[in-house]
Enzyme design. Structure first.
Site, short mmCIF file in Angstrom:
data_model
loop_
_atom_site.label_atom_id
_atom_site.label_comp_id
_atom_site.label_asym_id
_atom_site.label_seq_id
_atom_site.Cartn_x
_atom_site.Cartn_y
_atom_site.Cartn_z
N GLY A 37 0.82 -1.20 0.00
CA GLY A 37 0.00 0.00 0.00
C GLY A 37 0.85 1.25 0.00
CB VAL A 91 -1.09 3.02 5.12
CG1 VAL A 91 -1.64 1.84 5.93
CG2 VAL A 91 -2.22 3.98 4.76
N GLY A 92 2.07 2.57 5.47
CA GLY A 92 3.19 1.69 5.81
C GLY A 92 3.95 2.16 7.04
CD GLU A 106 7.24 -5.68 -1.54
OE1 GLU A 106 7.59 -4.85 -2.42
OE2 GLU A 106 8.02 -6.48 -1.01
CB CYS A 145 3.44 0.01 -6.34
SG CYS A 145 3.82 -1.70 -6.77
#
Length: 442
Positions: A194, A198-199, A216, A250
């Site tokens: 994501g 948020v990571g 990732e 991504c």
């Protein structure tokens, strides 16, 4: 329609049940692992129509795109099945005089309970790929599919209990609060795909609980096009890559650093390529996807508005959008500067800006001034330029004159660096990432 949200007590009990199942040691048997993977293979191989339907409902994905993605996903499972015996064999270690008569080896042990949080943009592949690794390594798994891709989420809710040992693989549904609660449970690995924002939040929670994780992420993947590049060919490849899944990848080429001498030709070639692929009316093209929802469309529309308000930039093609239809036309904007709105964050849509540079060094400086990306794309016929990029940049991957094909190689480790990710997935790297080294001496 979204799946019913998993309530907090059920989340807690599900993770506890997985831990209890793992404690029986049944997932350590290679035969158990193979059975789960074979079931997944059969599902993917025999349900293409179902997968096509849910991805069309969620993302308006064209059938050809889904078919190619499905082939790659199935190959991931097949590769693990074909190599499982070798991956699980102990690896002998070199002995010293004191251990000449001993058995010395490294064994790969499963970690325990692995949480996989998958994103909305590839809600099949980006759930299955880490699932393959976790099952091959002998783990129990809790799956958290994206609630934004609701039709695909519902497919997993229905099918996961049918496909796998239900005492060892479970699905949790819900949004932000359910995910936060899930992260507070006792887990042994978290795999998240994501956004970087948020990571970071997930990494903080995992650090508090000493849970290893793989992230990732993505970021702004640059394309450098120099004066030696075959512009008509490169333009077609950029156009294809930029509009795959409507730019919601991504790895998508996020911005272009074009040598001044070829920038105008590149703009016109991109315009011609988009028209060739999606006609003069992409809204009516069956090969053209949509953004996931109105909120994301509104975000891209606002970004476009801010960029086109810059007097120095020019819309070379596209620019049209409909928030109601989740539609943004394939858009090229020239005259973009490094400080412009289009360069602030990952676009995640079918819009690309062209920044003119006068040299390789200027391009390198522009790339290295930013966080390290998931991928860098170099379009050139010059070996010295390729060598300079390889020695002067840092990224998850470096591709020359092409896009995305690293994702089709089952055993090529995939992942970012720094802000674009932590850890690797796919093939043997994914297996090792969901295993623990046991150092054995007897």
């Amino acid at each position: 329609m979204a799946s019913p949200t998993t309530v907090f007590p059920e989340i807690t009990s599900s993770v506890a049940a997985l831990r209890a199942s793992f404690a029986t040691n049944k997932t350590k048997a290679v035969s158990w692992r193979r059975k789960q993977l074979l079931s997944l293979y059969k599902f993917l191989s025999s349900n293409e129509n179902l997968i096509q339907q849910v991805l069309f409902k969620d993302l308006h994905r064209p059938p050809a795109e889904v078919s190619s993605e499905l082939v790659s996903t199935i190959n991931e499972v097949v590769y693990a099945l074909n190599n499982l015996s070798d991956w699980t064999k102990p690896v002998p270690c070199e002995k010293n005089p004191a251990t000449l008569l001993d058995v010395i080896e490294t064994r790969q042990e499963p970690l325990g309970v692995v949480l996989i949080i998958s994103p909305f943009n590839y809600p099949v592949n980006l759930l299955v790929a880490p699932l393959v690794s976790a099952l091959a390594a002998g783990n129990c798994v809790v799956l958290k599919p994206s609630e934004v891709a609701s039709h695909t989420e519902q497919m997993w809710v229905e099918w996961v209990p049918k496909l796998f040992d239900s005492s060892c693989v479970k699905v949790v549904t819900g949004g932000i609060q359910e995910t936060k609660w899930l992260l507070e449970q006792r887990l042994d690995k978290v795999f998240f795909t994501g956004s970087t924002t948020v990571g970071k939040s997930i990494a903080q929670t995992c650090a508090k609980n000493l849970v290893p994780l793989a992230l990732e992420l993505g970021g702004k993947c640059p394309v450098y096009v120099d004066e030696s590049a075959n512009i008509p060919v490169i333009a077609r490849r950029i156009a294809w890559a930029k509009c795959m899944n409507n730019g919601q990848i991504c790895l998508a080429p996020d911005y272009i650093l074009a040598h001044t001498s070829v920038a105008a030709k590149l703009s016109s070639s991109l315009r011609a390529s988009f028209k060739e692929f999606y006609s003069a009316n992409p809204r009516a093209s069956k090969e053209y996807g949509r953004l996931i929802n109105r909120n994301h469309t509104q975000r891209v529309a606002k970004l476009l508005a801010r960029q086109t308000a810059q007097a120095h930039s020019k819309v070379e093609c596209g620019g049209e959008y409909s928030v109601e239809e989740c539609f943004v036309a394939p858009t090229v904007i020239s005259g973009v500067k490094p400080t412009d709105p289009l360069m602030e964050e990952e676009i995640f849509g079918p819009v690309v800006g062209i920044v003119q540079v006068s040299s390789v060094d200027e391009a390198l400086n522009a790339i290295n001034a930013r966080e390290r990306p998931l991928s860098i794309y170099v379009c050139t016929e010059s070996k010295s330029v390729v060598d300079k990029f390889a020695s002067s940049t840092s990224s998850g991957s470096l591709l020359v004159n092409d896009f995305y094909f690293n994702m089709t190689l089952e055993d090529m480790p995939f992942g970012g660096i720094g802000y674009s990710g932590i850890g690797k997935c796919h093939g043997h790297a994914g297996f090792l990432g969901t295993s623990s080294d046991l150092f054995y001496i007897n």
